[in-house]
Design an enzyme around this catalytic site. Structure first.
Site, mmCIF file in Angstrom:
data_model
loop_
_atom_site.group_PDB
_atom_site.id
_atom_site.type_symbol
_atom_site.label_atom_id
_atom_site.label_comp_id
_atom_site.label_asym_id
_atom_site.label_seq_id
_atom_site.Cartn_x
_atom_site.Cartn_y
_atom_site.Cartn_z
ATOM 1 N N HIS A 133 -2.270 -10.278 7.270
ATOM 2 C CA HIS A 133 -2.303 -11.486 6.211
ATOM 3 C C HIS A 133 -3.765 -11.858 6.260
ATOM 4 O O HIS A 133 -4.534 -12.090 5.155
ATOM 5 C CB HIS A 133 -1.459 -12.595 6.382
ATOM 6 C CG HIS A 133 -0.062 -12.220 5.680
ATOM 7 N ND1 HIS A 133 0.187 -12.683 4.186
ATOM 8 C CD2 HIS A 133 0.987 -11.704 6.313
ATOM 9 C CE1 HIS A 133 1.561 -11.984 4.196
ATOM 10 N NE2 HIS A 133 2.054 -11.671 5.290
ATOM 11 N N THR A 182 -2.592 0.680 -5.707
ATOM 12 C CA THR A 182 -3.176 0.113 -6.931
ATOM 13 C C THR A 182 -3.267 0.904 -7.808
ATOM 14 O O THR A 182 -3.131 2.054 -7.836
ATOM 15 C CB THR A 182 -4.752 -0.205 -6.338
ATOM 16 O OG1 THR A 182 -5.467 0.937 -5.913
ATOM 17 C CG2 THR A 182 -4.793 -1.273 -5.026
ATOM 18 N N ARG A 183 -3.493 0.122 -9.266
ATOM 19 C CA ARG A 183 -3.202 1.287 -10.309
ATOM 20 C C ARG A 183 -4.124 0.583 -11.437
ATOM 21 O O ARG A 183 -4.322 -0.780 -11.621
ATOM 22 C CB ARG A 183 -1.919 1.211 -10.739
ATOM 23 C CG ARG A 183 -1.380 0.169 -10.826
ATOM 24 C CD ARG A 183 0.431 0.052 -11.261
ATOM 25 N NE ARG A 183 1.067 -1.161 -11.107
ATOM 26 C CZ ARG A 183 1.386 -1.657 -10.172
ATOM 27 N NH1 ARG A 183 1.464 -1.168 -9.004
ATOM 28 N NH2 ARG A 183 2.351 -2.749 -10.253
ATOM 29 N N HIS A 210 20.280 -8.706 -3.812
ATOM 30 C CA HIS A 210 21.697 -8.467 -3.102
ATOM 31 C C HIS A 210 22.051 -8.655 -1.727
ATOM 32 O O HIS A 210 22.606 -8.728 -1.293
ATOM 33 C CB HIS A 210 22.236 -7.175 -3.533
ATOM 34 C CG HIS A 210 21.735 -6.045 -3.040
ATOM 35 N ND1 HIS A 210 20.367 -5.418 -3.704
ATOM 36 C CD2 HIS A 210 21.551 -5.489 -1.887
ATOM 37 C CE1 HIS A 210 19.929 -4.400 -2.950
ATOM 38 N NE2 HIS A 210 20.805 -4.248 -1.868
ATOM 39 N N GLY A 257 8.715 10.643 -16.774
ATOM 40 C CA GLY A 257 8.736 12.108 -16.614
ATOM 41 C C GLY A 257 7.757 12.761 -15.335
ATOM 42 O O GLY A 257 7.628 13.850 -15.433
ATOM 43 N N HIS A 304 3.347 -0.383 3.072
ATOM 44 C CA HIS A 304 3.200 0.056 1.689
ATOM 45 C C HIS A 304 1.850 -0.586 0.837
ATOM 46 O O HIS A 304 1.335 -1.560 1.371
ATOM 47 C CB HIS A 304 4.421 -0.645 0.851
ATOM 48 C CG HIS A 304 4.225 -0.399 -0.784
ATOM 49 N ND1 HIS A 304 3.863 -1.717 -1.406
ATOM 50 C CD2 HIS A 304 4.261 0.654 -1.704
ATOM 51 C CE1 HIS A 304 3.729 -1.414 -2.622
ATOM 52 N NE2 HIS A 304 3.916 -0.108 -2.862
ATOM 53 N N HIS A 363 6.219 5.529 7.020
ATOM 54 C CA HIS A 363 7.412 5.327 7.836
ATOM 55 C C HIS A 363 6.719 5.960 9.262
ATOM 56 O O HIS A 363 6.389 7.235 9.513
ATOM 57 C CB HIS A 363 8.525 6.069 7.564
ATOM 58 C CG HIS A 363 8.997 5.518 6.039
ATOM 59 N ND1 HIS A 363 9.609 4.014 6.037
ATOM 60 C CD2 HIS A 363 8.933 6.162 4.774
ATOM 61 C CE1 HIS A 363 9.864 3.946 4.773
ATOM 62 N NE2 HIS A 363 9.555 5.036 3.977
#
Length: 296
Positions: free
Chosen positions: A166, A135-136, A196, A279, A132, A122
């Protein structure tokens, strides 16, 4: 059932940490170079580091990571670059969710291992877009997969910035398969949509999840190139906009847009839900939230 993949897990975790180090160094260099323009008279921002821990339901150690956050810098108002490597057994809610997604064997055995990098920036200047990236790699006894992507979240949109972001992502994906970029762009448009509000939270990017082509090396290489694309996609936008002056109306637009970002992350984001449900350190999980936001 999959193999335990100890070497692959180690390589993936090491890659995410190396990418974290590269990005942290690059962002601190931006702070150092910002010597002319808004807030140039303020101290250059630096990352504060804190180890994070995940505690299993029985109180045992279940891994952790490194939380790196810069606050109130010259250019970055709040940016976090976190890495983690956690393991254990999924909570019943997380196990049920993954079983519903069709993860093989998860209904019978909720053991898991996961590692990744998560970044949210930010900015002080409303003309510089928020961003943002994550990767995982995820492993269970029945499957492994990769996920993540990057998306741009400007409050004041510039077509040339969107086009650069892009096109850079596409240039890193096309060598793998020219069909990947349009597919992952479409996925990002769908994933980063706020039902929403009836709108996207930003101008998109790329996103994937549950990526398992059957070729671990190919999927890992693709994940790495999504990570490698981030700095060349984003830093030129920071350099282009960080010296622009802004008005109170610009700052108002930024704060309202941050409210939209916060709504998405708290209500819909899969990573936020998973981190809290398993957790992990809540401060690390909620690092993505902006320091200030506004609702009208």
């Amino acid at each position: 059932m999959t193999q335990d993949l100890p070497e692959e897990k180690s390589r993936a975790a090491a890659w995410f940490r190396a990418l974290r180090d590269e990005i942290v160094d690059a962002f601190e260099e931006v702070e150092t170079r910002h010597e002319d323009g808004p807030r140039a008279d303020q101290p250059a921002g630096r990352f504060e580091l804190r180890d994070t821990k995940r505690t299993a339901e029985d109180g045992s150690d279940a891994g952790g990571g490194l939380m790196s956050v810069m606050r109130n810098g010259r250019v970055f108002e709040k940016v976090g670059v976190n890495v983690s490597e956690v393991h254990g057994r999924l909570s019943p809610a997380a196990q049920k969710s993954m079983a519903a997604r069709g993860v093989p064997g998860i209904a019978e055995n909720p053991s898991f291992w996961a590692s990744g990098i998560s970044l949210v920036a930010h900015m002080q200047n409303p003309h510089v877009p928020a961003v943002h990236m994550n990767t995982r790699m995820f492993w269970t006894p029945g499957a492994w997969w990769f996920g993540g992507g990057a998306d741009l979240n400007p409050c004041l949109e510039y077509d040339e910035d969107t086009a650069h972001f892009h096109s850079t992502l596409q240039s890193h994906l096309d060598p793998h398969d020219p069909a990947l970029y349009p597919d992952l762009k479409r996925w990002a448009d769908e994933y980063f949509y706020i039902p929403h509000r009836g709108r996207a939270r930003g101008v998109g990017g790329v996103f994937m999840d549950d990526r398992n082509s059957g070729d671990w090396e190919a999927d890992f290489a693709l994940t790495q190139d999504i990570g490698r694309a981030f700095l060349p996609a984003y830093l030129p936008l920071v350099e282009r906009r960080r010296g622009q002056t802004w008005t109170e109306a610009d700052k108002e637009a930024q704060l309202v847009h941050r409210g939209l970002y916060a709504e998405y992350n708290l209500v819909y984001d899969r990573g936020t839900k998973f981190g809290l449900a398993t957790g992990h350190d809540p401060d690390a999980v909620l690092m993505s939230l902006p320091p200030l936001a506004k609702w009208v």
